[in-house]
Structure formats: C-alpha cells, structure tokens
Design a protein around this motif. Structure first.
Motif, PDB file in Angstrom:
ATOM      1  N   GLU A  57       0.831  -1.210   0.000  1.00 37.18           N
ATOM      2  CA  GLU A  57       0.000   0.000   0.000  1.00 37.18           C
ATOM      3  C   GLU A  57       0.861   1.255   0.000  1.00 37.18           C
ATOM      4  O   GLU A  57       0.558   2.219  -0.705  1.00 37.18           O
ATOM      5  N   ARG A  58       1.944   1.260   0.793  1.00 41.13           N
ATOM      6  CA  ARG A  58       2.819   2.429   0.839  1.00 41.13           C
ATOM      7  C   ARG A  58       3.498   2.653  -0.506  1.00 41.13           C
ATOM      8  O   ARG A  58       3.607   3.794  -0.968  1.00 41.13           O
ATOM      9  N   GLU A  61       0.859   3.998  -2.902  1.00 39.84           N
ATOM     10  CA  GLU A  61       0.549   5.387  -2.568  1.00 39.84           C
ATOM     11  C   GLU A  61       1.672   6.315  -3.038  1.00 39.84           C
ATOM     12  O   GLU A  61       1.416   7.380  -3.600  1.00 39.84           O
ATOM     13  N   ASP A  64       1.543   6.598  -6.847  1.00 41.89           N
ATOM     14  CA  ASP A  64       0.447   7.486  -7.237  1.00 41.89           C
ATOM     15  C   ASP A  64       0.841   8.946  -7.024  1.00 41.89           C
ATOM     16  O   ASP A  64       0.555   9.811  -7.853  1.00 41.89           O
TER      17      ASP A  64
END
Length: 131
Positions: A57-58, A61, A64
C-alpha cells in the motif's frame, strides 16, 4: 625565514586534520550506520509482519503521488497551484457524487413507498386534522 616555516607546518597540520575530518567523518558514519535490512532484522516479528503487510500500500501510494506530481509538472503553473486546483476539483466531484447518491437513495425510498401503497405525503395531516 624561521617564522614562515613554522607557519607552513601549522598550515600543513591544519590541512591534514581538516582532510581527515572531512573524509573520515562521513566514512565513519557510513561504517557504523546500519543498513535497512539490518534495521528490519532488529524489529520484533510482529512489527516485521505488520511492515511487510503495509509495504504494498505504501509503495502504491508513493507511486500514485509521483505520478500526480509528474502530471502537475506538465503545467506552466507552479505545482502547488495545480495541486490546489486538483484538490478543489476532487472535492467538488466528491460533493457531486454524494448529492447524486442522496438523490438516488431518495428516489429508491419513494419507489418503495409507492410499492408499499404509501402516498408521497405520509405523515401529513388531512383536511380533518387527523393523521
């Protein structure tokens, strides 16, 4: 002439000590500083597991974020201005979506009332002031 040789010795000492500090200091820090893997191995197993679970997820993120920054940098405006505009557009889109969802929910509720045989004015008093 003896005074100049004394100054030359002082200058040479100063250069040697300065070079040792400038080169030796960072080298010493690099030598004693643990690597990321060594730090990770020092975590307790529970923290290692938690860190591994959140890694994807990190990374996503961060990717992105970098993609958005690249997109913002294509504009002639400063990045922070473009970022504020994008956040404003995103907020407006969110509000519009919330309003649309509320309208759809109200339409569904009205359709369910009609199916159940209730009129649109349920809960209102009729002309005889009785409910």
């Amino acid at each position: 002439m003896a005074a100049k040789s004394g100054q030359l010795g002082t200058w040479l000492k100063m250069l040697a000590v300065g070079g040792a500090v400038c080169v030796g200091g960072p080298a010493f820090v690099m030598w004693i500083q643990p690597t990321d893997e060594e730090l990770f191995q020092r975590y307790n197993p529970e923290l290692q597991k938690k860190s591994l679970e959140g890694r994807y997820e990190r990374q996503k993120e961060f990717d992105d974020f970098v993609t958005r920054l690249k997109e913002y940098s294509k504009s002639d405006k400063p990045i922070w201005t473009v970022q504020e505009e994008a956040m404003r557009k995103q907020k407006q889109e969110s509000l519009r979506q919330d309003f649309q969802n509320a309208e759809e929910a109200r339409a569904r509720q009205e359709a369910m009332r009609r199916e159940a045989g209730l009129s649109g004015g349920a809960g209102k008093l009729d002309s005889t002031n009785r409910s």
